[in-house]
Scaffold this motif. Structure first.
Motif, PDB file in Angstrom:
ATOM      1  N   GLY A  13      -3.604   1.752  -6.212  1.00  0.00           N
ATOM      2  CA  GLY A  13      -2.985   1.933  -7.521  1.00  0.00           C
ATOM      3  C   GLY A  13      -4.018   2.166  -8.597  1.00  0.00           C
ATOM      4  N   GLY A  14      -5.100   2.851  -8.239  1.00  0.00           N
ATOM      5  CA  GLY A  14      -6.263   2.946  -9.116  1.00  0.00           C
ATOM      6  C   GLY A  14      -6.272   4.109 -10.073  1.00  0.00           C
ATOM      7  N   CYS A  37      -3.689   6.421  -4.754  1.00  0.00           N
ATOM      8  CA  CYS A  37      -2.499   6.663  -5.556  1.00  0.00           C
ATOM      9  C   CYS A  37      -1.357   7.022  -4.622  1.00  0.00           C
ATOM     10  CB  CYS A  37      -2.738   7.794  -6.561  1.00  0.00           C
ATOM     11  SG  CYS A  37      -3.058   9.399  -5.775  1.00  0.00           S
ATOM     12  N   ASN A  38      -0.170   7.083  -5.181  1.00  0.00           N
ATOM     13  CA  ASN A  38       0.991   7.582  -4.449  1.00  0.00           C
ATOM     14  C   ASN A  38       1.552   8.773  -5.207  1.00  0.00           C
ATOM     15  OD1 ASN A  38       3.180   7.945  -2.763  1.00  0.00           O
ATOM     16  ND2 ASN A  38       4.352   6.254  -3.619  1.00  0.00           N
ATOM     17  N   ALA A  39       2.411   8.528  -6.184  1.00  0.00           N
ATOM     18  CA  ALA A  39       3.003   9.625  -6.948  1.00  0.00           C
ATOM     19  C   ALA A  39       2.105  10.109  -8.078  1.00  0.00           C
ATOM     20  CB  ALA A  39       4.353   9.180  -7.516  1.00  0.00           C
ATOM     21  N   SER A  40       1.009   9.415  -8.339  1.00  0.00           N
ATOM     22  CA  SER A  40       0.151   9.742  -9.489  1.00  0.00           C
ATOM     23  C   SER A  40      -1.063  10.568  -9.084  1.00  0.00           C
ATOM     24  CB  SER A  40      -0.290   8.448 -10.181  1.00  0.00           C
ATOM     25  OG  SER A  40       0.816   7.676 -10.569  1.00  0.00           O
ATOM     26  N   ARG A  41      -0.857  11.533  -8.185  1.00  0.00           N
ATOM     27  CA  ARG A  41      -1.986  12.325  -7.676  1.00  0.00           C
ATOM     28  C   ARG A  41      -2.711  13.070  -8.798  1.00  0.00           C
ATOM     29  NH1 ARG A  41      -3.448  14.280  -2.334  1.00  0.00           N
ATOM     30  NH2 ARG A  41      -5.518  15.151  -2.618  1.00  0.00           N
ATOM     31  N   ASP A  60       1.718   6.741   0.377  1.00  0.00           N
ATOM     32  CA  ASP A  60       2.707   5.734   0.018  1.00  0.00           C
ATOM     33  C   ASP A  60       2.395   4.447   0.773  1.00  0.00           C
ATOM     34  OD1 ASP A  60       4.954   4.187  -0.470  1.00  0.00           O
ATOM     35  OD2 ASP A  60       6.397   5.748   0.068  1.00  0.00           O
ATOM     36  N   LEU A  61       2.190   3.347   0.056  1.00  0.00           N
ATOM     37  CA  LEU A  61       1.851   2.085   0.713  1.00  0.00           C
ATOM     38  C   LEU A  61       2.990   1.542   1.562  1.00  0.00           C
ATOM     39  CD1 LEU A  61      -0.201   0.199  -2.031  1.00  0.00           C
ATOM     40  CD2 LEU A  61      -1.063   1.427  -0.020  1.00  0.00           C
ATOM     41  N   ALA A  66      -0.471   3.646   6.141  1.00  0.00           N
ATOM     42  CA  ALA A  66      -1.215   3.863   4.899  1.00  0.00           C
ATOM     43  C   ALA A  66      -2.631   3.310   4.974  1.00  0.00           C
ATOM     44  CB  ALA A  66      -0.462   3.243   3.732  1.00  0.00           C
ATOM     45  N   ALA A  67      -2.795   2.136   5.559  1.00  0.00           N
ATOM     46  CA  ALA A  67      -4.135   1.525   5.624  1.00  0.00           C
ATOM     47  C   ALA A  67      -5.103   2.425   6.374  1.00  0.00           C
ATOM     48  CB  ALA A  67      -4.050   0.157   6.278  1.00  0.00           C
ATOM     49  N   GLU A  68      -4.647   3.007   7.490  1.00  0.00           N
ATOM     50  CA  GLU A  68      -5.544   3.861   8.247  1.00  0.00           C
ATOM     51  C   GLU A  68      -5.863   5.146   7.509  1.00  0.00           C
ATOM     52  OE1 GLU A  68      -4.162   3.893  12.201  1.00  0.00           O
ATOM     53  OE2 GLU A  68      -4.153   1.701  12.078  1.00  0.00           O
ATOM     54  N   THR A  69      -4.893   5.645   6.738  1.00  0.00           N
ATOM     55  CA  THR A  69      -5.147   6.833   5.923  1.00  0.00           C
ATOM     56  C   THR A  69      -6.205   6.534   4.863  1.00  0.00           C
ATOM     57  OG1 THR A  69      -2.887   7.622   6.257  1.00  0.00           O
ATOM     58  CG2 THR A  69      -4.090   8.517   4.372  1.00  0.00           C
ATOM     59  N   ILE A  70      -6.099   5.383   4.235  1.00  0.00           N
ATOM     60  CA  ILE A  70      -7.060   5.015   3.194  1.00  0.00           C
ATOM     61  C   ILE A  70      -8.450   4.810   3.789  1.00  0.00           C
ATOM     62  CG2 ILE A  70      -7.687   3.194   1.546  1.00  0.00           C
ATOM     63  CD1 ILE A  70      -4.626   2.837   1.081  1.00  0.00           C
TER      64      ILE A  70
END
Length: 253
Positions: A13-14, A37-41, A60-61, A66-70
């Motif tokens: 959420g940064g 981010c999710n929708a705030s690209r 999207d968390l 999602a963790a592996e994507t991050i």
């Protein structure tokens, strides 16, 4: 060159609000910041371009992967040594009317996602470190004085507080895990500006929590290698008032 140069901080959420301020502060302190981010690209990419020493991952968390994507987005970056779990879902409901869908989404975003991301972050650390890595979880000061408003959100944060201590126990000495629990800091959810102004300083100090207060607490957590398994509550002593409802409901919206 700072002590944090050649290290990456992941901030969920940064892109904006408190998370955006955290990203800015960490880059100023010498970290490379991976802005989740999710929708705030668009906002995330604009912030990364402005800051320079930053990159972006969008997912999207609520997605179990999602963790592996991050963590995959950390490839090619300086070693990740700080994780700030800042992202949060915040939707009003009550025990009388909560839906199973909203319950599951709050738990997925606010509890399951940081649990999975913390696990993946810890797994990527080397077996030995000169200084432990750090996870900082953004909790909520209402946990120090519970009220029934925002029912499923609050339950997810209760679990998140437990996760903070369990993580500290499980991963020491390679990893510290701490919490920061601010009271209402910015206008949130359905709250109006007028409501926020009326309740922001509803505490014994008559002084509202600011984003800068959170940054000071974060820098303390980073700079203090013996601080572990504890939570800094930033509420001006609001918990002493024993409010029967969420602070936003102490005056009309």
């Amino acid at each position: 060159m700072t002590a944090h140069a050649s290290r990456t901080a992941i901030v969920t959420g940064g892109a904006k609000r408190i998370g955006g301020a955290i990203s800015r502060a960490l880059v100023a302190d010498g970290w490379h910041v991976l802005i989740h981010c999710n929708a705030s690209r668009a906002e995330a990419e604009a912030l990364a371009a402005e800051l320079g020493n930053a990159s972006v991952v969008a997912v999207d968390l609520a997605d179990p992967d999602a963790a592996e994507t991050i963590m995959a987005a950390c490839a090619g970056l300086p070693p990740a040594r700080l994780l700030v779990n800042s992202a949060s879902r915040f939707v009003y409901d009550r025990i009388e009317d909560f839906s199973t869908a909203e319950f599951d989404t709050h738990m997925a975003v606010n509890l399951r996602a940081p649990a999975l991301l913390t696990r993946a972050f810890a797994a990527a650390l080397p077996d030995t470190l000169d200084d432990p890595a750090l996870v900082v979880n953004l909790l909520d000061a209402k946990l120090a004085s519970l009220n029934p408003d925002y029912f499923t959100y609050t339950l997810s944060k209760i679990g998140f507080e437990g996760l903070t201590e369990l993580t500290a126990r499980a991963y020491a000495p390679r990893l510290r895990c701490v919490g920061i629990a601010p009271a209402v800091t910015l206008v949130s959810g359905p709250q109006s500006r007028e409501n926020f102004d009326a309740v922001h300083a509803l505490n014994p100090l008559q002084r509202g929590v600011s984003v800068d207060d959170i940054i000071v607490a974060l820098r303390f957590c980073i700079a203090t290698p013996t601080y572990n398994a504890q939570t800094i509550v930033l509420d001006g002593g609001q918990r002493l008032l024993g409010l029967p409802r969420d602070v936003a409901h102490m005056v009309d919206y």
